[in-house]
Structure formats: C-alpha cells, structure tokens
Motif scaffolding. Structure first.
Motif, PDB file in Angstrom:
ATOM      1  N   ALA A  39       0.855  -1.188   0.000  1.00 17.07           N
ATOM      2  CA  ALA A  39       0.000   0.000   0.000  1.00 17.07           C
ATOM      3  C   ALA A  39       0.887   1.232   0.000  1.00 17.07           C
ATOM      4  O   ALA A  39       2.086   1.151   0.267  1.00 17.07           O
ATOM      5  CB  ALA A  39      -0.911   0.011   1.234  1.00 17.07           C
ATOM      6  N   GLY A  40       0.267   2.355  -0.290  1.00 14.48           N
ATOM      7  CA  GLY A  40       0.980   3.621  -0.255  1.00 14.48           C
ATOM      8  C   GLY A  40       0.276   4.603   0.655  1.00 14.48           C
ATOM      9  O   GLY A  40      -0.871   4.394   1.040  1.00 14.48           O
ATOM     10  N   PHE A  70      -3.184   3.114   2.281  1.00 13.68           N
ATOM     11  CA  PHE A  70      -3.419   2.463   3.574  1.00 13.68           C
ATOM     12  C   PHE A  70      -4.911   2.399   3.875  1.00 13.68           C
ATOM     13  O   PHE A  70      -5.410   1.389   4.362  1.00 13.68           O
ATOM     14  CB  PHE A  70      -2.717   3.232   4.704  1.00 13.68           C
ATOM     15  N   ASP A  71      -5.631   3.469   3.565  1.00  8.24           N
ATOM     16  CA  ASP A  71      -7.074   3.526   3.847  1.00  8.24           C
ATOM     17  C   ASP A  71      -7.869   2.510   3.033  1.00  8.24           C
ATOM     18  O   ASP A  71      -9.007   2.191   3.393  1.00  8.24           O
ATOM     19  CB  ASP A  71      -7.620   4.927   3.574  1.00  8.24           C
ATOM     20  N   ASP A  72      -7.298   1.993   1.954  1.00  3.27           N
ATOM     21  CA  ASP A  72      -7.992   1.026   1.099  1.00  3.27           C
ATOM     22  C   ASP A  72      -7.795  -0.412   1.550  1.00  3.27           C
ATOM     23  O   ASP A  72      -8.427  -1.320   0.989  1.00  3.27           O
ATOM     24  CB  ASP A  72      -7.505   1.150  -0.355  1.00  3.27           C
ATOM     25  N   LEU A  73      -6.934  -0.643   2.513  1.00  2.00           N
ATOM     26  CA  LEU A  73      -6.672  -2.016   2.960  1.00  2.00           C
ATOM     27  C   LEU A  73      -7.917  -2.610   3.593  1.00  2.00           C
ATOM     28  O   LEU A  73      -8.555  -1.986   4.450  1.00  2.00           O
ATOM     29  CB  LEU A  73      -5.517  -2.039   3.972  1.00  2.00           C
ATOM     30  N   HIS A  90       6.319   6.921   8.633  1.00  2.00           N
ATOM     31  CA  HIS A  90       5.511   7.719   9.559  1.00  2.00           C
ATOM     32  C   HIS A  90       4.085   7.167   9.633  1.00  2.00           C
ATOM     33  O   HIS A  90       3.532   6.986  10.722  1.00  2.00           O
ATOM     34  CB  HIS A  90       5.498   9.182   9.114  1.00  2.00           C
ATOM     35  N   THR A  91       3.497   6.883   8.491  1.00  2.00           N
ATOM     36  CA  THR A  91       2.126   6.361   8.451  1.00  2.00           C
ATOM     37  C   THR A  91       2.045   4.979   9.099  1.00  2.00           C
ATOM     38  O   THR A  91       1.103   4.692   9.833  1.00  2.00           O
ATOM     39  CB  THR A  91       1.616   6.308   6.994  1.00  2.00           C
ATOM     40  N   ALA A  92       3.033   4.130   8.849  1.00  2.00           N
ATOM     41  CA  ALA A  92       3.037   2.786   9.443  1.00  2.00           C
ATOM     42  C   ALA A  92       3.141   2.848  10.963  1.00  2.00           C
ATOM     43  O   ALA A  92       2.450   2.102  11.674  1.00  2.00           O
ATOM     44  CB  ALA A  92       4.185   1.968   8.865  1.00  2.00           C
ATOM     45  N   VAL A  93       3.985   3.734  11.462  1.00  2.00           N
ATOM     46  CA  VAL A  93       4.118   3.883  12.920  1.00  2.00           C
ATOM     47  C   VAL A  93       2.795   4.348  13.518  1.00  2.00           C
ATOM     48  O   VAL A  93       2.356   3.827  14.551  1.00  2.00           O
ATOM     49  CB  VAL A  93       5.277   4.842  13.260  1.00  2.00           C
TER      50      VAL A  93
END
Length: 134
Positions: A39-40, A70-73, A90-93
């Motif tokens: 994802a991105g 990420f929101d599409d997962l 940053h988003t993953a954390v």
C-alpha cells in the motif's frame, strides 16, 4: 519475530514502484507460505511502467497490480510492515500504535525521480529491484 511472519505489508509513498516491486518479489519467493500485500500513503493512478519492465526481466509480473492507499486495505492484521519511504514509515508507525505489529524501515531510493534517457532510468529501477531482492 521468530520464523516467518504470517502476513507482510510493504509500504511506500504511492504504491506504484517500490512497494509493488517488493510485494512481487516476496510473493514470488514465499507467497505460497505467507500473505503479502502493499500500500501507499496515497494511491497512484497505476503501477509504473518501468517497474513492470524491470520485474519482467526477472520473471515476475506486476502488470496487474492495482495501487492502493493504507485507507484502502481491507485487513490490517499484519505481523510485519516494511516501510520503503520516510513518509510511509511515519504512516506505518501511526497505524501500528495500537497493534501488535513490527515495523521495519528500509529507506529505499525512489527511481522515478531519475531523469534522462530510457536506459539510465531503467538502470535506476534495476538497482532498486536488486536491492529489494537482496
């Protein structure tokens, strides 16, 4: 983490180059044993053509990859998230603050920023592919 994770997510900025390449490689190597996705932070319109070309060189087809954010997962039950860009890290954390999930940061060069003739650009994509393979 002992042994193989059950589910791995590769993440980058747009899910068009680095993370689809990493997803394709791990699916090729271990996709029969573990769940792999990518994802991105944002979803690109489509997978990058140079990424498709250099992956085809090693027998991996990512041409049907559909970029997602990420929101599409549909599921976020990953054991490991591998971030390939600072923005994705940053988003993953943030995503994993309330999850039992390991996050690794593999700062990976974005070959799409290379300018020049086709062969120079393809070489940049090959270097990223080979780095991800290693």
């Amino acid at each position: 983490m002992l042994g193989l994770p059950a589910a791995v997510l590769f993440a980058c900025s747009e899910n068009a180059v680095r993370s689809p390449m990493a997803e394709g490689i791990l699916k090729h190597l271990l996709g029969h044993r573990i769940y792999v996705d990518s994802a991105g932070v944002r979803a690109a319109a489509q997978v990058d053509g140079f990424a498709v070309a250099v992956m085809e060189e090693i027998g991996i087809d990512i041409s049907r990859h559909r970029a997602k954010a990420f929101d599409d997962l549909e599921d976020t039950s990953f054991d490991l998230i591998v971030s390939l860009s600072p923005e994705a890290q940053h988003t993953a954390v943030e995503l994993t603050r309330t999850m039992a999930c390991e996050v690794e940061f593999w700062n990976t060069f974005d070959p799409s920023i290379v300018d020049g003739p086709r062969d120079i650009r393809l070489d940049a994509y090959r270097q990223v592919r080979d780095e991800l393979m290693a």
